[in-house]
Design an enzyme around this catalytic site. Structure first.
Site, mmCIF file in Angstrom:
data_model
loop_
_atom_site.group_PDB
_atom_site.id
_atom_site.type_symbol
_atom_site.label_atom_id
_atom_site.label_comp_id
_atom_site.label_asym_id
_atom_site.label_seq_id
_atom_site.Cartn_x
_atom_site.Cartn_y
_atom_site.Cartn_z
ATOM 1 N N HIS A 203 -2.448 9.393 -11.406
ATOM 2 C CA HIS A 203 -3.618 8.828 -10.744
ATOM 3 C C HIS A 203 -4.588 9.869 -10.089
ATOM 4 C CE1 HIS A 203 -1.370 9.658 -6.866
ATOM 5 N NE2 HIS A 203 -2.750 9.863 -6.375
HETATM 6 C C1 UD1 Z 1 -5.793 7.709 -2.902
HETATM 7 C C2 UD1 Z 1 -5.858 9.168 -2.086
HETATM 8 C C3 UD1 Z 1 -4.544 10.061 -2.692
HETATM 9 C C4 UD1 Z 1 -3.222 9.138 -2.628
HETATM 10 C C5 UD1 Z 1 -3.544 8.017 -3.347
HETATM 11 C C6 UD1 Z 1 -2.334 7.311 -3.496
HETATM 12 C C7 UD1 Z 1 -8.044 10.080 -1.391
HETATM 13 C C8 UD1 Z 1 -8.941 11.059 -1.571
HETATM 14 N N1 UD1 Z 1 -6.937 9.996 -2.272
HETATM 15 O O1 UD1 Z 1 -6.080 8.050 -4.288
HETATM 16 O O2 UD1 Z 1 -4.387 10.973 -1.562
HETATM 17 O O3 UD1 Z 1 -2.391 10.097 -3.221
HETATM 18 O O4 UD1 Z 1 -4.392 7.354 -2.800
HETATM 19 O O5 UD1 Z 1 -2.298 5.977 -4.272
HETATM 20 O O6 UD1 Z 1 -7.943 9.420 -0.371
HETATM 21 N N2 UD1 Z 1 -8.410 0.842 -7.025
HETATM 22 C C9 UD1 Z 1 -8.260 -0.064 -7.302
HETATM 23 N N3 UD1 Z 1 -7.369 -1.160 -6.447
HETATM 24 C C10 UD1 Z 1 -6.840 -0.375 -5.380
HETATM 25 C C11 UD1 Z 1 -6.974 0.908 -5.294
HETATM 26 C C12 UD1 Z 1 -7.773 1.572 -5.860
HETATM 27 O O7 UD1 Z 1 -8.715 -0.762 -8.200
HETATM 28 O O8 UD1 Z 1 -6.278 -1.086 -4.672
HETATM 29 C C13 UD1 Z 1 -9.233 1.962 -7.871
HETATM 30 C C14 UD1 Z 1 -10.790 1.760 -7.452
HETATM 31 O O9 UD1 Z 1 -11.334 1.863 -8.704
HETATM 32 C C15 UD1 Z 1 -10.874 3.007 -6.866
HETATM 33 C C16 UD1 Z 1 -10.103 3.865 -7.492
HETATM 34 O O10 UD1 Z 1 -9.000 3.349 -7.813
HETATM 35 O O11 UD1 Z 1 -12.227 3.418 -6.768
HETATM 36 C C17 UD1 Z 1 -9.528 5.296 -6.700
HETATM 37 O O12 UD1 Z 1 -8.934 4.855 -5.356
HETATM 38 P P1 UD1 Z 1 -8.929 5.642 -4.385
HETATM 39 O O13 UD1 Z 1 -8.328 5.217 -2.904
HETATM 40 O O14 UD1 Z 1 -10.245 6.216 -4.026
HETATM 41 O O15 UD1 Z 1 -8.163 6.901 -4.828
HETATM 42 P P2 UD1 Z 1 -6.727 7.248 -5.274
HETATM 43 O O16 UD1 Z 1 -6.866 7.619 -6.510
HETATM 44 O O17 UD1 Z 1 -5.937 5.882 -5.104
#
Ligand code: UD1
Length: 356
Positions: A203
């Site tokens: 991810h």
């Molecule tokens: C985040 C954390 C990372 C952690 C990970 C665990 C930061 C910078 N990163 O990364 O340290 O290891 O969580 O999973 O905070 N999205 C969805 N549904 C969700 C969550 C996310 O669709 O429930 C998608 C969205 O498009 C979002 C993207 O995933 O923009 C990234 O999500 P984000 O929480 O920004 O970062 P992670 O890659 O999940």
């Protein structure tokens, strides 16, 4: 004493599950929980609260899916309002996400003390979002609970030594606490047999946001999936990118499933051959399950496992041999404490607040 705990992403729900149990064992602490909303899909958020018996947080800010700046900024604004209203003695933060950083900025500007659980981890390159978050949070934290000796040393190199506690890892506490409840039903559901499959999670932005890198990784996975079953619980971010970049063809033989709850992922991992991952927490959980992990990152914050030659840092363009090779190592004794990190953390905080 009153604590406000701030959560936002999957690994934080997991850590809170066990620390909260310890907090609830004492009459001396009132805990209020804020969920920033960073993770919001049912199987990225609700399912953890349900399966790990965490009550629904008092506040859910519903902030997600935006740039780091916009998300962190919005979170600071909302967390500040709540902290002014709730007036806690302490803000409890976990790990290295944007929610952690937002909590640290809001609390420190209000002169509210901060406890950072999982302090002192460091990883190259320094430009990784998680590395930026964790090193900034450590700067403003008043209590730094370190999961390993290496993390204590990292802080000491940066001249951070006051209230630095080698607590051990709360994720190891949860692993031991939940072991009896691991859910193995998914193994049968997916028609798997012990050690005939590897599990992959992916991810990180550096791996999934560039078509070139993601394609290089998936090509290797496609090769591996012709030799060994590959189970891929897919993060929504990665799913979106694979569709956007039109890379589904590499997953033809791969068993792609929705993200799993903690108990199912641990059950699946205990019976796998190896793990391929770019997740910080999961590479360590693989080790708790006595499984080797090939880490698709340039470096890891859990360097002990590399030094002990348990996990391997893998080049994204060349990891198939490492995955397919036999496991030869003997499991070594635990590097992350005795399974009582949460207890040590809560006791330390109580003692501090009683003594002032
Ligand atoms: C985040 C954390 C990372 C952690 C990970 C665990 C930061 C910078 N990163 O990364 O340290 O290891 O969580 O999973 O905070 N999205 C969805 N549904 C969700 C969550 C996310 O669709 O429930 C998608 C969205 O498009 C979002 C993207 O995933 O923009 C990234 O999500 P984000 O929480 O920004 O970062 P992670 O890659 O999940």
């Amino acid at each position: 004493m009153k604590i406000v705990s701030i959560l936002g992403a999957r690994p934080q729900f997991i850590k809170e599950a066990i620390v909260q149990k310890e907090i609830n064992r004492t009459d001396n602490i009132e805990e209020i929980v804020i969920h920033t909303g960073q993770h919001y899909d049912k199987n990225m958020s609700d399912i953890f609260f349900k399966t790990l018996n965490i009550p629904i947080p008092k506040y859910n800010l519903g902030i997600h899916s935006d740039t780091h700046g916009i998300m962190t900024g919005k979170m600071i604004i909302e967390i500040e309002k709540i902290l002014i209203n709730e007036k806690p003695n302490l803000v409890l933060l976990y790990g290295d996400t944007d929610s952690t950083l937002a909590g640290a900025i809001a609390a420190s500007k209000l002169n509210i003390e901060i406890a950072h659980v999982e302090a002192g981890l460091r990883q190259e390159p320094k430009t990784l979002p998680e590395e930026i978050n964790r090193s900034l949070v450590d700067r403003v934290s008043n209590f730094l609970f370190c999961p390993s000796e290496l993390s204590v040393n990292n802080l000491s190199i940066e001249n951070i030594t006051k209230n630095v506690v080698l607590s051990g890892d709360v994720m190891y506490d949860l692993f031991l606490y939940m072991k009896d409840k691991f859910d193995y039903s998914i193994i049968e559901k997916l028609h798997l047999r012990e050690k005939d499959y590897v599990i992959m999670t992916l991810h990180r932005d550096v791996n999934v946001d560039s078509k070139k890198t993601l394609e290089i990784i998936l090509k290797q996975i496609s090769f591996i999936s012709n030799q060994l079953k590959v189970v891929f619980p897919i993060h929504p971010r990665t799913k979106k990118r694979i569709t956007q970049f039109d890379l589904e063809k590499y997953l033809y033989n791969v068993i792609v499933i929705e993200p799993l709850d903690y108990l199912s992922l641990m059950g699946l991992t205990e019976n796998c051959f190896k793990v391929i991952t770019d997740s910080g927490g999961y590479q360590k959980e693989a080790y708790f399950c006595e499984k080797e992990a090939c880490i698709l990152m340039q470096d890891t914050a859990w360097r002990e496992l590399i030094q002990y030659k348990w996990n391997k840092i893998c080049d994204v363009s060349n990891f198939k041999e490492t995955v397919l090779s036999n496991c030869s190592k003997k499991y070594i004794s635990n590097l992350y404490g005795e399974g009582n990190a949460s207890k040590l953390i809560v006791n330390y905080l109580i003692q501090h607040y009683v003594s002032i």
